[in-house]
Design a protein around this motif. Structure first.
Motif, PDB file in Angstrom:
ATOM      1  N   ILE A  23       0.794  -1.189   0.041  1.00  0.00           N
ATOM      2  CA  ILE A  23      -0.007  -0.031  -0.090  1.00  0.00           C
ATOM      3  C   ILE A  23       1.042   1.080  -0.029  1.00  0.00           C
ATOM      4  O   ILE A  23       1.859   1.276   0.935  1.00  0.00           O
ATOM      5  N   ILE A  24       0.870   2.103  -0.978  1.00  0.00           N
ATOM      6  CA  ILE A  24       1.640   3.101  -1.205  1.00  0.00           C
ATOM      7  C   ILE A  24       1.055   4.346  -1.357  1.00  0.00           C
ATOM      8  O   ILE A  24      -0.273   4.378  -2.049  1.00  0.00           O
ATOM      9  N   GLN A  25       1.481   5.629  -1.168  1.00  0.00           N
ATOM     10  CA  GLN A  25       0.605   6.941  -1.456  1.00  0.00           C
ATOM     11  C   GLN A  25       0.673   6.930  -3.062  1.00  0.00           C
ATOM     12  O   GLN A  25       1.774   6.699  -3.808  1.00  0.00           O
ATOM     13  N   THR A  26      -0.584   7.589  -3.267  1.00  0.00           N
ATOM     14  CA  THR A  26      -0.877   7.876  -5.039  1.00  0.00           C
ATOM     15  C   THR A  26      -0.071   9.127  -5.351  1.00  0.00           C
ATOM     16  O   THR A  26      -0.694  10.077  -5.051  1.00  0.00           O
ATOM     17  N   GLN A  27       0.994   9.106  -5.756  1.00  0.00           N
ATOM     18  CA  GLN A  27       1.625  10.438  -6.032  1.00  0.00           C
ATOM     19  C   GLN A  27       2.881  10.077  -6.957  1.00  0.00           C
ATOM     20  O   GLN A  27       3.525   8.927  -7.117  1.00  0.00           O
ATOM     21  N   SER A  28       3.178  11.121  -7.794  1.00  0.00           N
ATOM     22  CA  SER A  28       4.204  11.080  -8.617  1.00  0.00           C
ATOM     23  C   SER A  28       4.958  12.345  -8.996  1.00  0.00           C
ATOM     24  O   SER A  28       4.381  13.566  -8.598  1.00  0.00           O
ATOM     25  N   GLU A  29       6.318  12.162  -8.990  1.00  0.00           N
ATOM     26  CA  GLU A  29       7.190  13.462  -9.082  1.00  0.00           C
ATOM     27  C   GLU A  29       7.464  13.801 -10.467  1.00  0.00           C
ATOM     28  O   GLU A  29       7.938  12.714 -11.275  1.00  0.00           O
ATOM     29  N   ILE A  30       7.198  14.983 -10.913  1.00  0.00           N
ATOM     30  CA  ILE A  30       7.577  15.489 -12.335  1.00  0.00           C
ATOM     31  C   ILE A  30       8.307  17.003 -12.093  1.00  0.00           C
ATOM     32  O   ILE A  30       7.689  17.782 -11.497  1.00  0.00           O
TER      33      ILE A  30
END
Length: 372
Positions: free
Chosen positions: A36-43
């Motif tokens: 279970i991980i945080q729903t996020q992405s780095e751009i």
């Protein structure tokens, strides 16, 4: 008990539940997610967290592509190529998000097949029932959809922008966060305080606190330590009243409580009692201690008011989830993935590349023919 299956670990169907705050990943027939991980992405050094409301198509595509890559190769440690995938989704998810995710999985990662299943429906698979009033209280919003004989009654759906994030804002506005260090984000600390220190108080105590009356016994203050160096105090009143925002009526006299009563009121007369006696709470916010008891108290008080007395309902019954409420929908997807319906409702990569089409639940896997 684990479901018997002919799947091997390599060929087993993958189940992904992409929530607004956390994403659950695992395999069909298993009883809990692998991660279970945080729903996020780095751009470009910026963190993108709200995939569902991302307006920029290019930004959404890049964010989802990076997120899926991190999910498979860093956390799950498997290659998605030629795998069957189930996406547990909200029935209110934007079409753009769904289409973008399908293109990424089929074209970039070359999965074998894809099936979108509605969270409110598959959550009932975990109970073995087909009719219930399913209330999903996640991070950004609360969504209520009645399900009758396995079919979601969309004309009765209700939604409100009140959920876990609203509770965190209440906490943040009432405690001193100026001393928090940069090593851990303020939002993560507030969320941790919510989970560890706060609870849902009883209805009578909440009324007394709002009116400024003395309550006994008083809820003790709690100390929250950061990195073993900084300590902040969480007042007892904050711990006890942070969740009250979910039960307060807005200008339209709507709250989580009235959402349930309005849905029952607007349903067919012969279904009202059945829905009232089959309420199923899912979503991480419902895990809060005392939440179910408080909601039941609120419902009992409201149903006796002049506005709802014609419902003729004397009691409400809640189902107990077989697992933690935050991944009940994922477990339903896991159960669905072990049935023959998966192959019937899935879209294959070959058909997607040919038709560029993803069916809605529960249509067939091909695009409906349109008569000329």
């Amino acid at each position: 008990m684990k479901i018997d299956s002919d799947f091997s670990t390599e060929k087993q169907c993958i189940v992904i539940d992409i929530g607004t705050k956390y994403t659950k990943f695992g395999f069909a027939t298993e009883h809990s997610p692998r991660c279970i991980i945080q729903t996020q992405s780095e751009i470009d050094g910026m963190i993108v967290t709200d995939f569902y409301n991302c307006i920029d198509q290019q930004k959404l595509t890049l964010a989802l592509t990076k997120f899926i890559h991190r999910l498979f190769y860093k956390h799950a440690l498997i290659a998605p190529k030629e795998k069957k995938v189930i996406i547990v989704e909200s029935l209110l998810s934007p079409t753009k998000f769904k289409e973008t995710l399908a293109k990424i999985l089929f074209i970039n990662y070359e999965i074998a097949s894809l099936c979108f299943v509605p969270s409110h429906c598959v959550a009932l698979f975990t109970l073995g029932i087909s009719t219930a009033l399913v209330l999903d209280i996640g991070y950004k919003e609360t969504i209520l959809i009645p399900v009758c004989e396995g079919v979601p009654v969309l004309k009765l759906w209700q939604a409100m922008p009140l959920a876990g994030e609203s509770v965190e804002k209440q906490i943040k506005n009432q405690i001193n966060v100026n001393e928090l260090t940069a090593e851990k984000s303020t939002n993560d600390i507030i969320e941790d305080i919510k989970v560890r220190s706060c609870f849902v108080t009883k209805l009578n105590r909440s009324k007394n606190l709002v009116e400024g009356k003395d309550v006994n016994p008083l809820t003790t203050d709690a100390s929250y330590h950061i990195n073993g160096e900084i300590s902040i105090t969480i007042p007892g009143r904050v711990r006890e009243t942070a969740y009250d925002i979910l039960f307060e009526e807005n200008i339209d006299e709507m709250s989580i409580t009235t959402m349930i009563l309005e849905t029952i009121k607007n349903s067919n007369v012969d279904m009202r009692l059945k829905l009232a006696e089959n309420i199923f709470l899912i979503g991480g916010t419902t895990i809060a201690k005392g939440f179910k008891a408080r909601l039941k108290e609120e419902l009992q008080e409201k149903v006796n008011s002049s506005k709802y007395q014609n419902l003729k309902i004397s009691k409400f019954k809640f189902h107990i989830a077989p697992v933690y409420e935050n991944y009940v929908a994922w477990l339903g997807g896991s159960i669905f993935g072990s049935t023959n319906n998966l192959n019937i409702l899935s879209q294959t990569r070959e058909n997607f590349l040919k038709e560029n089409f993803i069916p809605d639940w529960p249509t067939t896997h091909t695009r409906p023919k349109v008569e000329q």
